[in-house]
Design a protein around this motif. Sequence first.
Motif, PDB file in Angstrom:
ATOM      1  N   LEU A 246       0.483   3.979  -5.211  1.00 21.27           N
ATOM      2  CA  LEU A 246      -0.338   3.707  -4.149  1.00 21.27           C
ATOM      3  C   LEU A 246      -1.282   4.468  -4.018  1.00 21.27           C
ATOM      4  O   LEU A 246      -1.257   5.898  -3.689  1.00 21.27           O
ATOM      5  CB  LEU A 246       0.803   3.741  -2.920  1.00 21.27           C
ATOM      6  N   ASN A 247      -2.612   4.328  -4.416  1.00 16.77           N
ATOM      7  CA  ASN A 247      -3.717   4.947  -4.491  1.00 16.77           C
ATOM      8  C   ASN A 247      -4.315   5.239  -3.514  1.00 16.77           C
ATOM      9  O   ASN A 247      -4.211   4.698  -2.139  1.00 16.77           O
ATOM     10  CB  ASN A 247      -4.705   4.469  -5.624  1.00 16.77           C
ATOM     11  N   LYS A 248      -5.474   6.340  -3.242  1.00 13.53           N
ATOM     12  CA  LYS A 248      -6.332   6.570  -2.059  1.00 13.53           C
ATOM     13  C   LYS A 248      -5.455   7.171  -0.834  1.00 13.53           C
ATOM     14  O   LYS A 248      -5.688   6.761   0.306  1.00 13.53           O
ATOM     15  CB  LYS A 248      -7.081   5.541  -1.762  1.00 13.53           C
ATOM     16  N   ILE A 249      -4.331   7.903  -1.089  1.00 12.38           N
ATOM     17  CA  ILE A 249      -3.718   8.395   0.183  1.00 12.38           C
ATOM     18  C   ILE A 249      -4.347   9.268   0.983  1.00 12.38           C
ATOM     19  O   ILE A 249      -3.938   9.680   2.045  1.00 12.38           O
ATOM     20  CB  ILE A 249      -2.127   8.757  -0.468  1.00 12.38           C
ATOM     21  N   ASP A 250      -5.336   9.864   0.108  1.00 13.84           N
ATOM     22  CA  ASP A 250      -6.422  10.636   1.209  1.00 13.84           C
ATOM     23  C   ASP A 250      -7.025  10.416   2.157  1.00 13.84           C
ATOM     24  O   ASP A 250      -7.544  10.954   3.041  1.00 13.84           O
ATOM     25  CB  ASP A 250      -7.319  11.406   0.166  1.00 13.84           C
ATOM     26  N   SER A 251      -6.982   9.002   2.410  1.00  6.53           N
ATOM     27  CA  SER A 251      -7.765   8.147   3.501  1.00  6.53           C
ATOM     28  C   SER A 251      -6.854   7.723   4.371  1.00  6.53           C
ATOM     29  O   SER A 251      -7.297   6.882   5.457  1.00  6.53           O
ATOM     30  CB  SER A 251      -8.443   6.887   2.988  1.00  6.53           C
ATOM     31  N   ILE A 252      -5.501   7.862   4.434  1.00  3.45           N
ATOM     32  CA  ILE A 252      -4.356   7.531   5.421  1.00  3.45           C
ATOM     33  C   ILE A 252      -3.682   8.666   6.094  1.00  3.45           C
ATOM     34  O   ILE A 252      -3.865   9.801   5.640  1.00  3.45           O
ATOM     35  CB  ILE A 252      -3.292   6.619   4.752  1.00  3.45           C
ATOM     36  N   THR A 253      -3.092   8.347   7.194  1.00  4.11           N
ATOM     37  CA  THR A 253      -2.556   9.674   7.781  1.00  4.11           C
ATOM     38  C   THR A 253      -1.015   9.825   7.279  1.00  4.11           C
ATOM     39  O   THR A 253      -0.523   8.876   6.532  1.00  4.11           O
ATOM     40  CB  THR A 253      -2.288   9.298   9.420  1.00  4.11           C
ATOM     41  N   MET A 254      -0.252  10.878   7.667  1.00  5.30           N
ATOM     42  CA  MET A 254       1.118  11.066   7.188  1.00  5.30           C
ATOM     43  C   MET A 254       1.883  10.093   7.969  1.00  5.30           C
ATOM     44  O   MET A 254       2.955   9.753   7.237  1.00  5.30           O
ATOM     45  CB  MET A 254       1.355  12.409   7.776  1.00  5.30           C
ATOM     46  N   GLU A 255       1.862   9.749   9.129  1.00  2.00           N
ATOM     47  CA  GLU A 255       2.498   8.688   9.717  1.00  2.00           C
ATOM     48  C   GLU A 255       2.495   7.268   8.862  1.00  2.00           C
ATOM     49  O   GLU A 255       3.508   6.674   8.775  1.00  2.00           O
ATOM     50  CB  GLU A 255       2.133   8.451  11.140  1.00  2.00           C
ATOM     51  N   GLU A 256       1.218   6.786   8.565  1.00  2.00           N
ATOM     52  CA  GLU A 256       1.010   5.785   7.648  1.00  2.00           C
ATOM     53  C   GLU A 256       1.905   5.883   6.404  1.00  2.00           C
ATOM     54  O   GLU A 256       2.360   4.950   5.795  1.00  2.00           O
ATOM     55  CB  GLU A 256      -0.285   5.446   7.472  1.00  2.00           C
ATOM     56  N   LEU A 257       1.698   6.992   5.673  1.00  2.00           N
ATOM     57  CA  LEU A 257       2.295   7.207   4.366  1.00  2.00           C
ATOM     58  C   LEU A 257       3.911   7.269   4.572  1.00  2.00           C
ATOM     59  O   LEU A 257       4.493   6.862   3.845  1.00  2.00           O
ATOM     60  CB  LEU A 257       1.957   8.642   4.039  1.00  2.00           C
ATOM     61  N   ASP A 258       4.484   7.800   5.810  1.00  4.94           N
ATOM     62  CA  ASP A 258       5.720   7.751   5.838  1.00  4.94           C
ATOM     63  C   ASP A 258       6.484   6.281   6.125  1.00  4.94           C
ATOM     64  O   ASP A 258       7.368   5.793   5.424  1.00  4.94           O
ATOM     65  CB  ASP A 258       6.320   8.248   7.273  1.00  4.94           C
ATOM     66  N   ILE A 259       5.477   5.224   6.502  1.00  2.00           N
ATOM     67  CA  ILE A 259       5.983   3.908   6.663  1.00  2.00           C
ATOM     68  C   ILE A 259       6.028   3.158   5.143  1.00  2.00           C
ATOM     69  O   ILE A 259       6.774   2.485   4.945  1.00  2.00           O
ATOM     70  CB  ILE A 259       4.897   3.123   7.560  1.00  2.00           C
ATOM     71  N   LEU A 260       4.831   3.627   4.656  1.00  2.00           N
ATOM     72  CA  LEU A 260       4.899   3.049   3.151  1.00  2.00           C
ATOM     73  C   LEU A 260       5.810   3.544   2.160  1.00  2.00           C
ATOM     74  O   LEU A 260       6.213   3.130   1.261  1.00  2.00           O
ATOM     75  CB  LEU A 260       3.394   3.387   2.664  1.00  2.00           C
ATOM     76  N   ASP A 261       6.590   4.582   2.609  1.00  4.17           N
ATOM     77  CA  ASP A 261       7.681   5.274   1.868  1.00  4.17           C
ATOM     78  C   ASP A 261       8.732   4.315   1.601  1.00  4.17           C
ATOM     79  O   ASP A 261       9.703   4.189   0.839  1.00  4.17           O
ATOM     80  CB  ASP A 261       8.221   6.620   2.733  1.00  4.17           C
ATOM     81  N   ALA A 262       8.677   3.319   2.480  1.00  3.23           N
ATOM     82  CA  ALA A 262       9.828   2.232   2.392  1.00  3.23           C
ATOM     83  C   ALA A 262       9.760   1.317   1.099  1.00  3.23           C
ATOM     84  O   ALA A 262      10.532   0.579   0.755  1.00  3.23           O
ATOM     85  CB  ALA A 262      10.090   1.497   3.603  1.00  3.23           C
ATOM     86  N   VAL A 263       8.452   1.291   0.556  1.00  5.14           N
ATOM     87  CA  VAL A 263       8.153   0.447  -0.467  1.00  5.14           C
ATOM     88  C   VAL A 263       9.006   0.889  -1.819  1.00  5.14           C
ATOM     89  O   VAL A 263       8.800   2.018  -2.209  1.00  5.14           O
ATOM     90  CB  VAL A 263       6.732   0.260  -0.688  1.00  5.14           C
ATOM     91  N   PRO A 264       9.774  -0.046  -2.336  1.00 11.20           N
ATOM     92  CA  PRO A 264      10.438   0.358  -3.592  1.00 11.20           C
ATOM     93  C   PRO A 264       9.760   0.577  -4.762  1.00 11.20           C
ATOM     94  O   PRO A 264       8.725  -0.226  -4.793  1.00 11.20           O
ATOM     95  CB  PRO A 264      11.575  -0.843  -3.873  1.00 11.20           C
ATOM     96  N   TYR A 266       7.980   2.946  -5.535  1.00 12.43           N
ATOM     97  CA  TYR A 266       6.278   3.371  -5.545  1.00 12.43           C
ATOM     98  C   TYR A 266       6.109   4.816  -5.537  1.00 12.43           C
ATOM     99  O   TYR A 266       7.161   5.579  -5.428  1.00 12.43           O
ATOM    100  CB  TYR A 266       5.956   2.794  -3.816  1.00 12.43           C
ATOM    101  N   CYS A 267       4.771   5.084  -6.047  1.00 10.21           N
ATOM    102  CA  CYS A 267       4.465   6.574  -6.000  1.00 10.21           C
ATOM    103  C   CYS A 267       3.194   6.825  -5.288  1.00 10.21           C
ATOM    104  O   CYS A 267       2.276   5.970  -5.660  1.00 10.21           O
ATOM    105  CB  CYS A 267       4.449   7.001  -7.431  1.00 10.21           C
ATOM    106  N   PRO A 268       3.053   7.575  -4.546  1.00 11.39           N
ATOM    107  CA  PRO A 268       1.650   7.855  -3.555  1.00 11.39           C
ATOM    108  C   PRO A 268       0.922   8.763  -4.601  1.00 11.39           C
ATOM    109  O   PRO A 268       1.224   9.803  -4.881  1.00 11.39           O
ATOM    110  CB  PRO A 268       2.206   8.423  -2.345  1.00 11.39           C
ATOM    111  N   ILE A 269      -0.393   8.532  -4.670  1.00 13.72           N
ATOM    112  CA  ILE A 269      -1.365   9.316  -5.637  1.00 13.72           C
ATOM    113  C   ILE A 269      -2.618   9.166  -5.038  1.00 13.72           C
ATOM    114  O   ILE A 269      -2.937   8.449  -3.958  1.00 13.72           O
ATOM    115  CB  ILE A 269      -1.285   8.896  -7.056  1.00 13.72           C
ATOM    116  N   SER A 270      -3.392   9.901  -5.507  1.00 12.45           N
ATOM    117  CA  SER A 270      -5.048   9.956  -5.011  1.00 12.45           C
ATOM    118  C   SER A 270      -5.552  10.208  -6.495  1.00 12.45           C
ATOM    119  O   SER A 270      -5.662  11.316  -6.612  1.00 12.45           O
ATOM    120  CB  SER A 270      -5.461  10.894  -3.966  1.00 12.45           C
ATOM    121  N   SER A 271      -6.090   9.070  -7.017  1.00  9.78           N
ATOM    122  CA  SER A 271      -6.582   9.293  -8.662  1.00  9.78           C
ATOM    123  C   SER A 271      -8.009  10.347  -8.520  1.00  9.78           C
ATOM    124  O   SER A 271      -8.265  10.833  -9.482  1.00  9.78           O
ATOM    125  CB  SER A 271      -6.963   7.985  -9.157  1.00  9.78           C
ATOM    126  N   TYR A 272      -8.782  10.249  -7.264  1.00 12.87           N
ATOM    127  CA  TYR A 272      -9.914  11.022  -7.165  1.00 12.87           C
ATOM    128  C   TYR A 272      -9.737  12.204  -7.235  1.00 12.87           C
ATOM    129  O   TYR A 272     -10.252  13.169  -7.926  1.00 12.87           O
ATOM    130  CB  TYR A 272     -10.786  10.573  -5.991  1.00 12.87           C
TER     131      TYR A 272
END
Length: 368
Positions: A246-264, A266-272
């Motif tokens: 899950l790329n570009k996590i620098d563009s979302i909030t921590m609350e949104e990232l917590d919601i996406l944490d339910a995706v099996p 998955y690994c949150p990253i920022s390639s930039y």
Amino acid sequence: MSLVSKIEDIEAEIKRTQVNKATMAHLCGLRAKLAKYKRELMEPSSGGGGGPGAGFDVRSTGDARIGFIGFPSVGKSTLLTSLTDVVSEAAAYEFTTLTCIPGIKFWRGAKIQLLDLPGIIEGAKDGKGRGKQVIAVAKTCSCIIIVLDAMKPLGHKRIIEAELEGVGIRLNKQPPNIIVKKKERGGLNIASSVPLTYLDNDSIAVILKEYRIVSADVRINCDATADDLIDVIEGNRIYMPCVYALNKIDSITMEELDILDAVPHYCPISSYYKWNLDGLMDKVFEYLHMTRVYTKPKGQMPDYSAPVILRGSAEPTVEMFCKKIHRTLINDFKYGWVWGKSVKHNPGRVGKAHVLMDEDVIQIVKKI
């Protein structure tokens, strides 16, 4: 009528058919036809031309091969550049990458080949865009990283999964425990060790008839679906691990990232910004079941500079290690000495069936 039109008609009929016991056999027959048409669609044409395209024929190298798949402009090229020394062109417009760009990443002693593939589009399994070339390369990979944009709908994940499923790539699944043994005569002999929820004898017979199998022994050891049985009959399905980056996590909030944490898977990253790229590689290493084994020549210190990588098995054995070194080494094998977590005492004398663990050290003793 073209194959694409036939596929669309069958898919439409499956959607409008009510699912119940009375329609089970009919739906199973439709799914079998659909699988056959999709296979024919992906088979290369007999005429000349229309090859894989420049840059798509990349020689496999290293201990594993990882392909980046995703929609255009999700950050695949930036991810490759951040992980390796290869500069893959990245720009603000779509379809910047038009060929397959390879790179090498050394991680925890393993040499991993990374492939930046052109952006996939909906309908790739039907040959749209460069879908056939991208999918052909994806089938040669050991693992797939599906790169998703955190700012875009998660529906893109389902679209890419459907495209890969449509060409026989099964993500994060194990082959179904089904045995189909053809016979010359005697009819169908169907047996199951567990209750079947999605299949009955009539629907199994319809699927087999679609493949012109009228006599066979069928043994089902799992609660299989029609698609599972079709996969076994087709015999060309590829089962591989997949990590969702899950790329570009620098563009979302921590609350949104917590919601996406339910995706099996998955690994949150920022390639930039190169955030959590180590976590991504660790996850890939884990999903590939990579085991590092160090060699120790007699009377010398272990060689920790170049481990032997055993991949693809949760229980790698000494026999697998020997075959990785040289296919004839197992013929001269007498026993082995192992230092590490897999033995109670260091060193421990082991046979060829001994299961090795990560970072074990082994010394092979040959027959005289």
